[in-house]
Scaffold this motif. Sequence first.
Motif, PDB file in Angstrom:
ATOM      1  N   SER A   1       0.803  -1.223   0.000  1.00  0.00           N
ATOM      2  CA  SER A   1       0.000   0.000   0.000  1.00  0.00           C
ATOM      3  C   SER A   1       0.839   1.277   0.000  1.00  0.00           C
ATOM      4  N   SER A   2       2.156   1.174  -0.144  1.00  0.00           N
ATOM      5  CA  SER A   2       3.015   2.348   0.072  1.00  0.00           C
ATOM      6  C   SER A   2       3.832   2.743  -1.152  1.00  0.00           C
ATOM      7  N   HIS A   3       3.497   2.227  -2.326  1.00  0.00           N
ATOM      8  CA  HIS A   3       4.271   2.561  -3.513  1.00  0.00           C
ATOM      9  C   HIS A   3       3.643   3.756  -4.238  1.00  0.00           C
ATOM     10  N   GLY A   4       4.335   4.235  -5.249  1.00  0.00           N
ATOM     11  CA  GLY A   4       3.829   5.366  -6.019  1.00  0.00           C
ATOM     12  C   GLY A   4       4.231   6.701  -5.434  1.00  0.00           C
ATOM     13  N   SER A   5       4.012   7.740  -6.199  1.00  0.00           N
ATOM     14  CA  SER A   5       4.566   9.053  -5.859  1.00  0.00           C
ATOM     15  C   SER A   5       3.565  10.026  -5.274  1.00  0.00           C
ATOM     16  N   ALA A   6       2.315   9.627  -5.040  1.00  0.00           N
ATOM     17  CA  ALA A   6       1.342  10.621  -4.577  1.00  0.00           C
ATOM     18  C   ALA A   6       0.292   9.997  -3.678  1.00  0.00           C
ATOM     19  N   ARG A   7       0.217  10.511  -2.441  1.00  0.00           N
ATOM     20  CA  ARG A   7      -0.883  10.247  -1.524  1.00  0.00           C
ATOM     21  C   ARG A   7      -1.357  11.599  -0.988  1.00  0.00           C
ATOM     22  N   ILE A   8      -2.599  11.657  -0.554  1.00  0.00           N
ATOM     23  CA  ILE A   8      -3.147  12.915  -0.063  1.00  0.00           C
ATOM     24  C   ILE A   8      -2.724  13.151   1.384  1.00  0.00           C
ATOM     25  N   VAL A   9      -2.310  14.382   1.676  1.00  0.00           N
ATOM     26  CA  VAL A   9      -2.221  14.882   3.051  1.00  0.00           C
ATOM     27  C   VAL A   9      -3.231  16.019   3.161  1.00  0.00           C
ATOM     28  N   ARG A  10      -3.944  16.066   4.283  1.00  0.00           N
ATOM     29  CA  ARG A  10      -4.994  17.074   4.444  1.00  0.00           C
ATOM     30  C   ARG A  10      -5.367  17.173   5.903  1.00  0.00           C
ATOM     31  N   ARG A  11      -6.067  18.246   6.254  1.00  0.00           N
ATOM     32  CA  ARG A  11      -6.549  18.457   7.621  1.00  0.00           C
ATOM     33  C   ARG A  11      -8.044  18.182   7.750  1.00  0.00           C
ATOM     34  N   ALA A  12      -8.749  18.059   6.648  1.00  0.00           N
ATOM     35  CA  ALA A  12     -10.214  18.047   6.662  1.00  0.00           C
ATOM     36  C   ALA A  12     -10.757  16.681   7.048  1.00  0.00           C
ATOM     37  N   TYR A  13     -11.291  16.606   8.251  1.00  0.00           N
ATOM     38  CA  TYR A  13     -12.009  15.430   8.757  1.00  0.00           C
ATOM     39  C   TYR A  13     -13.246  15.920   9.489  1.00  0.00           C
ATOM     40  N   PRO A  14     -14.368  15.195   9.406  1.00  0.00           N
ATOM     41  CA  PRO A  14     -15.511  15.541  10.253  1.00  0.00           C
ATOM     42  C   PRO A  14     -15.295  15.138  11.708  1.00  0.00           C
ATOM     43  N   ASP A  15     -14.290  14.314  11.958  1.00  0.00           N
ATOM     44  CA  ASP A  15     -13.985  13.797  13.288  1.00  0.00           C
ATOM     45  C   ASP A  15     -12.881  14.636  13.928  1.00  0.00           C
ATOM     46  N   PRO A  16     -13.146  15.317  15.050  1.00  0.00           N
ATOM     47  CA  PRO A  16     -12.120  16.179  15.653  1.00  0.00           C
ATOM     48  C   PRO A  16     -10.835  15.450  16.022  1.00  0.00           C
ATOM     49  N   MET A  17     -10.920  14.186  16.418  1.00  0.00           N
ATOM     50  CA  MET A  17      -9.702  13.465  16.799  1.00  0.00           C
ATOM     51  C   MET A  17      -8.740  13.371  15.620  1.00  0.00           C
ATOM     52  N   TYR A  18      -9.245  12.955  14.476  1.00  0.00           N
ATOM     53  CA  TYR A  18      -8.384  12.838  13.310  1.00  0.00           C
ATOM     54  C   TYR A  18      -7.917  14.210  12.826  1.00  0.00           C
ATOM     55  N   ALA A  19      -8.803  15.208  12.885  1.00  0.00           N
ATOM     56  CA  ALA A  19      -8.396  16.551  12.464  1.00  0.00           C
ATOM     57  C   ALA A  19      -7.232  17.056  13.307  1.00  0.00           C
ATOM     58  N   ARG A  20      -7.275  16.805  14.610  1.00  0.00           N
ATOM     59  CA  ARG A  20      -6.161  17.219  15.472  1.00  0.00           C
ATOM     60  C   ARG A  20      -4.901  16.427  15.156  1.00  0.00           C
ATOM     61  N   MET A  21      -5.054  15.128  14.898  1.00  0.00           N
ATOM     62  CA  MET A  21      -3.890  14.300  14.577  1.00  0.00           C
ATOM     63  C   MET A  21      -3.179  14.784  13.318  1.00  0.00           C
ATOM     64  N   THR A  22      -3.935  15.296  12.354  1.00  0.00           N
ATOM     65  CA  THR A  22      -3.297  15.756  11.116  1.00  0.00           C
ATOM     66  C   THR A  22      -2.323  16.890  11.376  1.00  0.00           C
ATOM     67  N   GLY A  23      -2.601  17.725  12.375  1.00  0.00           N
ATOM     68  CA  GLY A  23      -1.715  18.851  12.658  1.00  0.00           C
ATOM     69  C   GLY A  23      -0.329  18.384  13.080  1.00  0.00           C
ATOM     70  N   ARG A  24      -0.277  17.442  14.034  1.00  0.00           N
ATOM     71  CA  ARG A  24       1.018  16.913  14.468  1.00  0.00           C
ATOM     72  C   ARG A  24       1.682  16.129  13.341  1.00  0.00           C
ATOM     73  N   ALA A  25       0.898  15.403  12.547  1.00  0.00           N
ATOM     74  CA  ALA A  25       1.477  14.663  11.429  1.00  0.00           C
ATOM     75  C   ALA A  25       2.161  15.611  10.450  1.00  0.00           C
ATOM     76  N   MET A  26       1.533  16.748  10.143  1.00  0.00           N
ATOM     77  CA  MET A  26       2.152  17.692   9.210  1.00  0.00           C
ATOM     78  C   MET A  26       3.466  18.233   9.767  1.00  0.00           C
ATOM     79  N   GLU A  27       3.508  18.510  11.072  1.00  0.00           N
ATOM     80  CA  GLU A  27       4.760  18.962  11.681  1.00  0.00           C
ATOM     81  C   GLU A  27       5.854  17.910  11.523  1.00  0.00           C
ATOM     82  N   LEU A  28       5.504  16.651  11.715  1.00  0.00           N
ATOM     83  CA  LEU A  28       6.493  15.580  11.616  1.00  0.00           C
ATOM     84  C   LEU A  28       6.926  15.335  10.173  1.00  0.00           C
TER      85      LEU A  28
END
Length: 355
Positions: free
Chosen positions: A30-57
């Motif tokens: 599931s990890s090959h290829g040159s493009a996967r989406i990164v984004r902050r938009a989730y209807p679920d606050p837990m995942y939306a918050r997790m995206t912020g730390r993920a972007m920093e990392l």
Amino acid sequence: MGAATAWAATRRGQSVVVLEQFGPGHDKGSSHGSARIVRRAYPDPMYARMTGRAMELWRELEADSGERLLRIVGGIDHGRLRDPERIAATLAVVGVPQELLPAEEAARRWPGLRFDGPVLFHPEAGTVDAAAAVTAFAERAGARGADVRYHTAVRRITPLGEERVRLETTDGDTVTARRAVVAAGAWVADLLGGLVPLPELTVTQQQAFHFPRLDPAAAPWPVVVHKDALSTYSLPGGRDGGPLDGRKIAEHDAGGTTSAETRSGRVDPRARKRIIAYVREWLPGLVAEPFNETTCLYTSTPDEDFVLDRRGPLVICSPCSGHGAKFAPLIGEMTTDLAMGVTDPEPRFALSGSR
């Protein structure tokens, strides 16, 4: 996720061995290829918050490796089944910049895209180069002392009490460690069968297609998540998109059930037909004929939440369900925390309890 865990663990001075059954950059999971989406938009606050730390990392990995992995172009959510108003409300609570646009204004802003209802746009979105990210994780882990072994498949995992585990490989070698992180994607159930009480994990083969833009010189479109008659996503295709920056498009959840060993690797012609029809209706700025196509595996839980927990010396790492890639460096940190006993699992990711 395994490579991300190796990177995170070696940054904390841990001794790490990585066992990968295939070679570098393989396309079997599931990890090959040159493009996967990164984004902050989730209807679920837990995942939306997790995206912020993920972007920093992700930015920390770019700085550590000297490689540009992210391409920030913004993100769009729309469609009668996507509920952009709800997502906008969640982002406002979490503190993510965003704006709601009427369909007419969105069409003027992004010529070549079609909309028929409210459109959510948020600027903190784009793509990550998946294959280059795996390479960066593994190379930086190796530079910090990790023993990365390719073409080394694990045949058996044997816990030795609560604090030791033995791994036997198909070539007859044995590795003994305090912890084993099993981040094996579509192979995880086979490796852990009978050792831990896994939730139901369904493996499906998904199809993705690349289409050329009518005007390759135009500004890149944002990544798009659109839920209407089809549940689709589209994004700049990166290196796989060719020299004209073709568009990668796929359905999120339309793949047939398979397994890691029985997948065909062949694109379903019915999926190709659906996506071509979708491009004609919703993406008039593309040439409605794909020039490239590929398959990959989803390993999904019934609720699409991740599996990230520890049982004795085993850490089970299956953050998947078709939306985990954007979180990879954060998953590496969370997995390392579990392995080191720093934190308890997120209850929603646990093998039991509230799940």
